[in-house]
Each structure stands twice: as C-alpha cells, then as structure tokens.
Design a protein around this motif. Sequence first.
Motif, PDB file in Angstrom:
ATOM      1  N   VAL A 148      15.737 -29.085  35.153  1.00 42.88           N
ATOM      2  CA  VAL A 148      16.450 -29.982  34.239  1.00 42.88           C
ATOM      3  C   VAL A 148      15.581 -30.306  33.019  1.00 42.88           C
ATOM      4  N   ILE A 149      14.320 -30.622  33.245  1.00 39.46           N
ATOM      5  CA  ILE A 149      13.491 -31.061  32.125  1.00 39.46           C
ATOM      6  C   ILE A 149      13.219 -29.929  31.141  1.00 39.46           C
ATOM      7  N   THR A 150      13.085 -28.713  31.638  1.00 41.09           N
ATOM      8  CA  THR A 150      12.824 -27.600  30.723  1.00 41.09           C
ATOM      9  C   THR A 150      14.121 -26.879  30.316  1.00 41.09           C
ATOM     10  N   SER A 151      15.259 -27.478  30.594  1.00 37.90           N
ATOM     11  CA  SER A 151      16.565 -26.869  30.303  1.00 37.90           C
ATOM     12  C   SER A 151      16.683 -25.483  30.924  1.00 37.90           C
ATOM     13  N   GLY A 152      16.096 -25.287  32.087  1.00 36.78           N
ATOM     14  CA  GLY A 152      16.228 -24.008  32.775  1.00 36.78           C
ATOM     15  C   GLY A 152      15.306 -22.923  32.272  1.00 36.78           C
ATOM     16  N   SER A 153      14.403 -23.252  31.323  1.00 38.84           N
ATOM     17  CA  SER A 153      13.533 -22.203  30.777  1.00 38.84           C
ATOM     18  C   SER A 153      12.162 -22.187  31.451  1.00 38.84           C
ATOM     19  N   PHE A 154      11.814 -23.258  32.123  1.00 38.47           N
ATOM     20  CA  PHE A 154      10.507 -23.409  32.754  1.00 38.47           C
ATOM     21  C   PHE A 154       9.364 -23.209  31.748  1.00 38.47           C
ATOM     22  N   GLY A 155       9.664 -23.425  30.471  1.00 40.42           N
ATOM     23  CA  GLY A 155       8.677 -23.237  29.421  1.00 40.42           C
ATOM     24  C   GLY A 155       8.123 -24.553  28.936  1.00 40.42           C
ATOM     25  N   PRO A 156       7.362 -24.643  27.890  1.00 39.26           N
ATOM     26  CA  PRO A 156       7.026 -23.568  26.936  1.00 39.26           C
ATOM     27  C   PRO A 156       6.189 -22.461  27.587  1.00 39.26           C
ATOM     28  N   GLY A 157       6.479 -21.230  27.209  1.00 37.94           N
ATOM     29  CA  GLY A 157       5.809 -20.093  27.834  1.00 37.94           C
ATOM     30  C   GLY A 157       6.151 -20.076  29.307  1.00 37.94           C
ATOM     31  N   ASN A 158       5.130 -20.014  30.129  1.00 36.88           N
ATOM     32  CA  ASN A 158       5.348 -20.067  31.572  1.00 36.88           C
ATOM     33  C   ASN A 158       4.738 -21.308  32.183  1.00 36.88           C
ATOM     34  N   VAL A 159       4.313 -22.274  31.353  1.00 38.38           N
ATOM     35  CA  VAL A 159       3.469 -23.342  31.901  1.00 38.38           C
ATOM     36  C   VAL A 159       4.162 -24.184  32.959  1.00 38.38           C
ATOM     37  N   ASN A 160       5.498 -24.192  32.965  1.00 38.78           N
ATOM     38  CA  ASN A 160       6.177 -25.000  33.969  1.00 38.78           C
ATOM     39  C   ASN A 160       6.865 -24.149  35.025  1.00 38.78           C
ATOM     40  N   LEU A 161       6.457 -22.902  35.126  1.00 38.87           N
ATOM     41  CA  LEU A 161       7.091 -22.009  36.085  1.00 38.87           C
ATOM     42  C   LEU A 161       6.496 -22.227  37.478  1.00 38.87           C
ATOM     43  N   VAL A 162       7.298 -22.807  38.373  1.00 35.08           N
ATOM     44  CA  VAL A 162       6.877 -22.969  39.765  1.00 35.08           C
ATOM     45  C   VAL A 162       7.518 -21.838  40.581  1.00 35.08           C
ATOM     46  N   PRO A 163       7.000 -21.538  41.786  1.00 37.72           N
ATOM     47  CA  PRO A 163       7.516 -20.384  42.531  1.00 37.72           C
ATOM     48  C   PRO A 163       9.034 -20.390  42.717  1.00 37.72           C
ATOM     49  N   MET A 164       9.610 -21.555  43.051  1.00 42.86           N
ATOM     50  CA  MET A 164      11.053 -21.574  43.246  1.00 42.86           C
ATOM     51  C   MET A 164      11.792 -21.290  41.935  1.00 42.86           C
ATOM     52  N   GLY A 165      11.200 -21.706  40.823  1.00 39.65           N
ATOM     53  CA  GLY A 165      11.776 -21.385  39.526  1.00 39.65           C
ATOM     54  C   GLY A 165      11.682 -19.895  39.246  1.00 39.65           C
ATOM     55  N   TYR A 166      10.552 -19.319  39.589  1.00 41.26           N
ATOM     56  CA  TYR A 166      10.350 -17.881  39.395  1.00 41.26           C
ATOM     57  C   TYR A 166      11.310 -17.102  40.292  1.00 41.26           C
ATOM     58  N   MET A 167      11.490 -17.610  41.505  1.00 42.32           N
ATOM     59  CA  MET A 167      12.458 -17.007  42.423  1.00 42.32           C
ATOM     60  C   MET A 167      13.855 -17.036  41.797  1.00 42.32           C
ATOM     61  N   TYR A 168      14.203 -18.176  41.228  1.00 43.89           N
ATOM     62  CA  TYR A 168      15.525 -18.321  40.609  1.00 43.89           C
ATOM     63  C   TYR A 168      15.697 -17.341  39.454  1.00 43.89           C
ATOM     64  N   ILE A 169      14.673 -17.276  38.595  1.00 41.50           N
ATOM     65  CA  ILE A 169      14.766 -16.395  37.434  1.00 41.50           C
ATOM     66  C   ILE A 169      14.833 -14.934  37.876  1.00 41.50           C
ATOM     67  N   THR A 170      13.969 -14.549  38.831  1.00 36.41           N
ATOM     68  CA  THR A 170      13.951 -13.169  39.310  1.00 36.41           C
ATOM     69  C   THR A 170      15.296 -12.779  39.915  1.00 36.41           C
ATOM     70  N   SER A 171      15.867 -13.696  40.722  1.00 35.89           N
ATOM     71  CA  SER A 171      17.090 -13.337  41.429  1.00 35.89           C
ATOM     72  C   SER A 171      18.318 -13.439  40.558  1.00 35.89           C
ATOM     73  N   PHE A 172      18.428 -14.521  39.805  1.00 33.20           N
ATOM     74  CA  PHE A 172      19.710 -14.787  39.160  1.00 33.20           C
ATOM     75  C   PHE A 172      19.736 -14.428  37.686  1.00 33.20           C
ATOM     76  N   ARG A 173      18.572 -14.210  37.083  1.00 32.53           N
ATOM     77  CA  ARG A 173      18.588 -13.694  35.714  1.00 32.53           C
ATOM     78  C   ARG A 173      18.130 -12.246  35.708  1.00 32.53           C
ATOM     79  N   GLY A 174      17.154 -11.912  36.591  1.00 40.20           N
ATOM     80  CA  GLY A 174      16.677 -10.534  36.657  1.00 40.20           C
ATOM     81  C   GLY A 174      17.458  -9.692  37.650  1.00 40.20           C
ATOM     82  N   ASN A 175      18.392 -10.335  38.375  1.00 43.15           N
ATOM     83  CA  ASN A 175      19.217  -9.628  39.344  1.00 43.15           C
ATOM     84  C   ASN A 175      18.429  -8.867  40.403  1.00 43.15           C
ATOM     85  N   ASP A 176      17.226  -9.325  40.719  1.00 48.58           N
ATOM     86  CA  ASP A 176      16.464  -8.649  41.756  1.00 48.58           C
ATOM     87  C   ASP A 176      16.370  -9.544  42.989  1.00 48.58           C
TER      88      ASP A 176
END
Lengths: 277, 300
Positions: free
Chosen positions: B236-264
């Motif tokens: 919510v705080i990063t508007s779904g970007s987990f940014g700036p850059g990757n500084v707010n990317l936590v594993p569950m966020g990375y999981m979300y991005i990989t699965s639902f944006r990267g389709n993997d």
Amino acid sequence: MNRYRSKWSTAGCYLILGVWAVVTIYPLVYTFLTSFKTQKTMYTNMFGLPETWHFENYAGLFTEMGFGKSISNSLMITVVTVLCQLLISCMLAFVITQFRFKMSNKLLGFFVIGMLIPAQVLMIPIAVMAKYLNGYNNFVFLTCVYIATGMPYMIFVISGFMRDLPRELLEAGRIDGCSGLQVFTRMVLPLTKPAIATMGMLSFIGTWNEMMLALILLKRNDLQTVSLALNTFSGERFSNYPGMCAAVMIGVFPTMLIYFVFQENIIAGMTAGAVKG
Amino acid sequence: MIDFKKNKTLAFAFILPALLFYLFFMIGPVAETFAMSFFKWKGIGGSSSGFVGLRNYVRVFSDHNFWESFGRLIYFVVLNVILQMVLGFTLAYLVSLKLKGARFFKLVFFLPAVLSVTAVSLMWKMILSTNDGMLNMLLTAFGMESLTRSWLTDPAICFTVIALINVWLQVGMPFVILLAGILGIPTEMYEAAAIDGANGWHRIFGITIPMMKEIIAVCMILVLSNAMKVFDVFYVITSGSFGPGNVNLVPMGYMYITSFRGNDFGRGSVMALCVMVVGALASVFIYFRGFRKEGRENAG
C-alpha cells in the motif's frame, strides 16, 4: 503494590503511557478531523477542529468513487463468510468434542495445523484454481477461500469452549430423548453463544480487513471491496487529502465500532491461541 | 458423550463441510505450491509447460535480488521483534500497575490491531508525505525544518520508516499477550520479594520476566511469524511498486511481482515456500530455547 512507588516514578509511568497513547491515537484523530475539512482549510487550520464540518468528502466518495458499491460488496462477502464459517466450525467442533471416537484429537490437530499456513503461500495455487473454476471476479469463490482460511483458528477456539460445557447437562438432554441433532441445536449451540459471538466478531474484523486475496481475485472495478478501493487511492497522485482521509475513516470505522463496544471479548478471543496454548 | 457408531450419518454430515473446505482451499493449495515449485509455469494466462526438477530453486537461490530482499526481511524482522517485544512489555508492565486510566490505555494500545492494514497504511502514507504530510508540517510549525525528511521516498530511511509503521500497527498483540502473562503472576511473589528489599528493577528482571519465559517465547514466535510474511503495508505505501528502486522489496513482495507480474508461478512458489520454512524453523528455534532455559531454571 501502590505503596512501593514514589510520586516521581508514577509521573514517569504516565509519561511513557501518555506518549504512546498520543502516538497511537493522534494520527487517527488528525485523519478524522481532516476528513471534514476542505483542501484549503486543511492547510490554514491544520490541527484544530474544522470551523465548518464539510461532509462533501464523504459524499464525493459515494458519487465519484463508487464507494457505496464497495461497501455493499465488502459487507456481503464479510457477512456470508462469518455465518458460514461459524456454522461449519461449530458443526465440526460439536462432533470433535461431544462424540465418542478414537480419532477426535487427531482430527482436531489436523485442522489446527492450518493455523500455521500463511495466506501468502495460498496466493499462487488459489490463482491457478481460480483460472480453472471461473474464480476470477467471483464472490462465491473468494468467499469460499475466506471461509477456509479463517476456519482453523475458529475451530481451535470453539472446540476449546465446547469441551468445557457441563457434561451432565448434555447427558440429561440425551436421557430426555433428544437426538444428536437436537442436542446440537437446542443445547450445545445456545450454550456456546459467548464463544460464537466473539469468534464471529473476530472473523468479521479479519474478513473486512483482508486485502491480498481480494487483490488477486477481484479485477473488476465494480466488484472491489473496501480494502481494494482504498488501494486505488494509494496509486493516485496526492491531490485530494481530505477525500483520502474520509476513505480511511470508512475503512476503519466498522471494525473500530465493534472493538469499542466489545473490547474485552475481542482481546480475549484474539489472544486465546497464545495465552492458552 | 454421543456414541459415534450409532450416529454415523450425523457425524459425517457434520464433519464433511469443514473437511471439504479445508482440504480444497488450504491443504490442497499448500501441496500444489510444493508441486508447482518443480514445474515451469507461465502464470495466469498460460499453464504448466513441463517438469523442470530443481531448476526453479537454482534460479531463485542464484538470484541476488532474492537474497537482498531476504537480507532486508531479516533486518525488518529483527527490528520488529525487538521493538515490539520491548515496547509491548514496557506498556504491558505499566498498564499492569493499575494506575488510574489503565483501562483507557489498554483500549488505546490494542486499537491498531483491529484496524484495516490497508486503511492505516494509507493514513501513514498521507501523514508522512514529503510536501503536504502532517509530520513535516508539524516540524516546520515548531521551527524544526532541518528535521523534515522525505520519509517514504528517501532510499536511505524509507525501509526503516515502514518497519516502524509496522511496529505501530502490530504492537497491540504482544502488548495484550504479555499483559495477560504479567497479570497471571501471583502477587505473593512480589510481596515476598519486597520483604527481601527488592526494588522495581529487581522485581521486573528477577520475577516478572523469569516467570513468563514461556509466554514471552510464544509471543516472540507470533511477532516473528507475522513479520516474516509482511506484504500489505509495503504494497500500500509504495503503491505496489516496492520502490524507489528495490529498497522496499520484501520476499513476499518479490514473490507477488514474480508470480503475478512476471507470470512465473514456479519461482514464485519457491519463494513462498522459503519464507514459510524459514519462519517455521525460526519459530521452532525460539520455542525450544524458551523452554530449555525454563527447564534449567526449574532444575537449578
């Protein structure tokens, strides 16, 4: 223990308590007050009460953002989830605690293990299932997922409560000719009311607040829940602060209301797992 | 007790709904996550395209973004466990003294735990925003302009700020659990200590904490497992970007991005399992440490 304490240490205690109370409450109060200001007066009169109370921000949410629809969606999903969850959990807990059979403890254990499964691990398979079962943009599917994910804790607490019901009373009911079903509907359910009420409120709070699974499964704007509608705000440019404040207040209001009325029950219910176990 | 054999129909009719929901929407999906971690997947649009053995695991474990996100998570978890336990205990202890207004403080301190994480994350996002946020305006109003920051967008501090927001959100739980633990200690213990001349600090470290080792361990496990799976507040705080850059990317966020944006879904499943397993292992570790210490004390 009061006699062991000096004036100064009492003042110190109040200082710490007071600071954290302000840190907890003030952001909410600020948000509440700002939600009744206009975009101009929120800067000229930042910290005071609104000079005139503007309800336009709330009205705007309904007319422009379709919040009415989101609220009714959330309420519908939440109420159905709570009712089904309670019914199914009570039925299972009744068999586990009131029937004589060897497997009863193992059966309970099997369900309680579910408390250890984080909803995040379910995200991906649920998305795959949704594809095959037409689960996208489908309230029934989402509700089923909610029912299942909240069930283990509910079964754990309600079983604990039913186990402590007075044995003699239920035996007497059996002797008077009640069938198993009648024992459930006429005796066990009414006696379990306190636990049912508490778990119902907890389930309401949890389901109303849920965002992640809804995010994956509900893609259409008219099907959004309140959590998702709030989320769309977070992506937008920060232009309308008072409107966002109003949205936040709508998001927290139902659970806050339940909490203020049934405070003790909710705290007892939420900590039942940790304190007993 | 009702006899199972004579009421079989009723028993099965009552077990079945719960069992079906549970197997279909919880146990099944967990098994599926495990199975999918061995397949190549093409996300929502596509479907499984073959067994690839451990390749997803190799790809995740050789991905420096994943390790960085995991390192971030460890910092997040340590910060949250320490702060939530210390703050939760301090507040619980002060409330347990039953000063005037203790009930009010209890009501307030637990409040954030029942509020929508989405809503209060949005609230903090507004309050901490750089130009129009309440905190910066407050600092400016008090002549402390030098302290104003871009709380949520400055890469140097934003992750810590969000970690602190999470403390605010979740400290209610450890607070009430520890409060119940403190109130469960018999008062005679304190009275005996007072006769021996123990002061406040002695009471806390000599009686209160040793008496509640088990509850402290349980409480830590709860805080830790909640912190491990953090997602909503960052989303919510990063508007779904987990940014700036990757500084707010936590594993569950990375999981979300990989699965639902990267389709993997394959790699996503590996990440989800990783977080679950590490969380479970850490919990077991705390649990046994908590009890072992207690065992030693009882023996000694």
